[in-house]
Design an enzyme around this catalytic site. Sequence first.
Site, PDB file in Angstrom:
ATOM      1  CB  SER A   1     -13.927  40.447  33.191  1.00  0.00           C
ATOM      2  OG  SER A   1     -14.023  40.360  31.857  1.00  0.00           O
TER       3      SER A   1
ATOM      4  CG  HIS B   1     -10.281  42.749  33.121  1.00  0.00           C
ATOM      5  ND1 HIS B   1      -8.940  43.202  33.486  1.00  0.00           N
ATOM      6  CD2 HIS B   1     -10.208  41.626  32.507  1.00  0.00           C
ATOM      7  CE1 HIS B   1      -8.359  42.076  32.584  1.00  0.00           C
ATOM      8  NE2 HIS B   1      -8.967  41.377  31.969  1.00  0.00           N
TER       9      HIS B   1
ATOM     10  CG  ASP C   1     -10.934  40.078  29.229  1.00  0.00           C
ATOM     11  OD1 ASP C   1      -9.771  39.769  29.531  1.00  0.00           O
ATOM     12  OD2 ASP C   1     -12.068  39.654  29.890  1.00  0.00           O
TER      13      ASP C   1
ATOM     14  CG  MET D   1     -10.301  37.471  23.877  1.00  0.00           C
ATOM     15  SD  MET D   1     -11.611  36.276  24.367  1.00  0.00           S
ATOM     16  CE  MET D   1     -11.550  36.341  26.310  1.00  0.00           C
TER      17      MET D   1
ATOM     18  CG  HIS E   1      -6.255  40.685  29.687  1.00  0.00           C
ATOM     19  ND1 HIS E   1      -6.740  39.673  30.116  1.00  0.00           N
ATOM     20  CD2 HIS E   1      -4.937  40.159  29.205  1.00  0.00           C
ATOM     21  CE1 HIS E   1      -5.882  38.729  29.794  1.00  0.00           C
ATOM     22  NE2 HIS E   1      -4.989  39.019  29.423  1.00  0.00           N
TER      23      HIS E   1
ATOM     24  CG  MET F   1      -5.990  37.788  26.434  1.00  0.00           C
ATOM     25  SD  MET F   1      -7.434  37.132  27.137  1.00  0.00           S
ATOM     26  CE  MET F   1      -8.360  38.548  27.114  1.00  0.00           C
TER      27      MET F   1
ATOM     28  CG  MET G   1      -3.761  34.942  31.992  1.00  0.00           C
ATOM     29  SD  MET G   1      -5.188  36.131  32.036  1.00  0.00           S
ATOM     30  CE  MET G   1      -6.627  34.940  31.923  1.00  0.00           C
TER      31      MET G   1
ATOM     32  N   GLY H   1      -9.358  33.149  26.804  1.00  0.00           N
ATOM     33  CA  GLY H   1     -10.264  32.763  25.791  1.00  0.00           C
ATOM     34  C   GLY H   1     -11.550  32.890  26.064  1.00  0.00           C
ATOM     35  CG  PHE H   2     -13.799  30.426  25.907  1.00  0.00           C
ATOM     36  CD1 PHE H   2     -14.526  30.622  24.839  1.00  0.00           C
ATOM     37  CD2 PHE H   2     -12.699  29.874  25.475  1.00  0.00           C
ATOM     38  CE1 PHE H   2     -14.476  30.267  23.669  1.00  0.00           C
ATOM     39  CE2 PHE H   2     -12.540  29.345  24.077  1.00  0.00           C
ATOM     40  CZ  PHE H   2     -13.344  29.666  23.324  1.00  0.00           C
ATOM     41  N   GLY H   3     -14.828  33.239  29.201  1.00  0.00           N
ATOM     42  CA  GLY H   3     -15.062  33.246  30.653  1.00  0.00           C
ATOM     43  C   GLY H   3     -15.666  32.284  31.320  1.00  0.00           C
ATOM     44  N   GLY H   4     -16.263  32.294  32.405  1.00  0.00           N
ATOM     45  CA  GLY H   4     -16.711  31.029  33.186  1.00  0.00           C
ATOM     46  C   GLY H   4     -16.063  29.954  33.372  1.00  0.00           C
TER      47      GLY H   4
ATOM     48  CG  ASP I   1      -8.364  37.726  33.668  1.00  0.00           C
ATOM     49  OD1 ASP I   1      -9.380  37.527  34.063  1.00  0.00           O
ATOM     50  OD2 ASP I   1      -7.925  38.390  32.870  1.00  0.00           O
ATOM     51  N   GLY I   2      -9.379  35.110  35.982  1.00  0.00           N
ATOM     52  CA  GLY I   2      -9.955  33.722  35.647  1.00  0.00           C
ATOM     53  C   GLY I   2     -10.308  32.905  36.734  1.00  0.00           C
ATOM     54  N   GLY I   3     -11.993  32.702  36.710  1.00  0.00           N
ATOM     55  CA  GLY I   3     -12.330  31.931  37.724  1.00  0.00           C
ATOM     56  C   GLY I   3     -12.637  32.282  39.138  1.00  0.00           C
TER      57      GLY I   3
ATOM     58  N   GLY J   1     -15.161  38.055  36.100  1.00  0.00           N
ATOM     59  CA  GLY J   1     -16.257  38.270  35.325  1.00  0.00           C
ATOM     60  C   GLY J   1     -17.561  37.643  35.680  1.00  0.00           C
TER      61      GLY J   1
HETATM   62  C1  DX5 Z   1     -10.236  35.208  30.115  1.00  0.00           C
HETATM   63  C2  DX5 Z   1     -10.405  36.594  30.445  1.00  0.00           C
HETATM   64  C3  DX5 Z   1     -10.959  36.962  31.767  1.00  0.00           C
HETATM   65  C4  DX5 Z   1     -12.295  36.742  31.827  1.00  0.00           C
HETATM   66  C5  DX5 Z   1     -12.650  36.021  33.444  1.00  0.00           C
HETATM   67  O1  DX5 Z   1      -9.856  34.726  28.940  1.00  0.00           O
HETATM   68  O2  DX5 Z   1      -9.093  37.012  30.316  1.00  0.00           O
HETATM   69  O3  DX5 Z   1     -10.659  38.461  31.991  1.00  0.00           O
HETATM   70  O4  DX5 Z   1     -13.320  37.428  31.362  1.00  0.00           O
HETATM   71  O5  DX5 Z   1     -13.858  35.662  33.240  1.00  0.00           O
HETATM   72  P1  DX5 Z   1     -14.254  34.674  34.707  1.00  0.00           P
HETATM   73  O6  DX5 Z   1     -14.330  35.365  35.876  1.00  0.00           O
HETATM   74  O7  DX5 Z   1     -15.743  34.337  34.277  1.00  0.00           O
HETATM   75  O8  DX5 Z   1     -13.350  33.556  34.620  1.00  0.00           O
HETATM   76 ZN    ZN Z   2      -9.002  39.430  31.160  1.00  0.00          ZN
END
Ligand code: DX5
Ligand code: ZN
Length: 221
Positions: free
Chosen positions: A10, A35, A37, A39, A68, A70, A139, A144-147, A178-180, A200
């Site tokens: 991502s 990927h 994102d 938002m 994706h 959102m 999900m 909303g946020f990476g990491g 997707d996520g973590g 990501g």
């Molecule tokens: C979350 C996004 C993800 C995000 C994943 O809102 O849809 O695609 O970038 O990031 P990581 O892998 O850091 O959780």
């Molecule tokens: Zn995503």
Amino acid sequence: MPRKIKIAPSILAADFLNLGREIEKIQNAGADMIHFDIMDAHFVPNLSLGVAMLEQIRNITTMYLDVHLMMDNPEKYLKTFADAGADGITIHLEIHPDPDAILDHIGHLGKDRGLSINPDMPVEKLAGKVKNVDRLLIMSVFPGFGGQSFIPESLGRLAQARALLDREGRAEAELQIDGGVSGKNAADIIRAGADCLVAGTGFFRADNPAAAVAAMRGQNA
Ligand code: DX5
Ligand code: ZN
């Protein structure tokens, strides 16, 4: 034959000042798709990337671009994202509780049709709604946020989603998470039934991106 596991970095976690190099990094690491994102600071509490960036990335790579959305009112922007170079477009069931028409629209634009649910949406709400999907995205964080940290209950939800796809005659649809996601939890995620892992920070913060991709696939680099 075992399912092919796809890895989708991502670019939300990329270094935007060196985006061209980051795209090369994705290609050279042996990942399968990019990927992207989107938002809107409304459906999710953050703003991220835009159409102009997608277009520019399309100009420098032939890789599959997985968009994706959102955002509220995604139906108004499908053609825009399709024209900008998306190969697949994923929308959220939270926005379109009856997603058939919008998924059809994505299909008519010649793009893969993705449907996603947030961690608090019961998987059973997807019953009867996946006949038009090429990609189902579960999900594993609140978007909303990476990491963020992977929500452990997502493993059970993946297994439920895999069973639902099989039951509804859509076994060939891709099951995405997707996520973590990282090399640490990828084996459990794949065992639960996912065949496409979005990552990501798990990709862009890795010292060796090729090794990170291989680890997520359960291989040695
Ligand atoms: C979350 C996004 C993800 C995000 C994943 O809102 O849809 O695609 O970038 O990031 P990581 O892998 O850091 O959780
Ligand atoms: Zn995503």
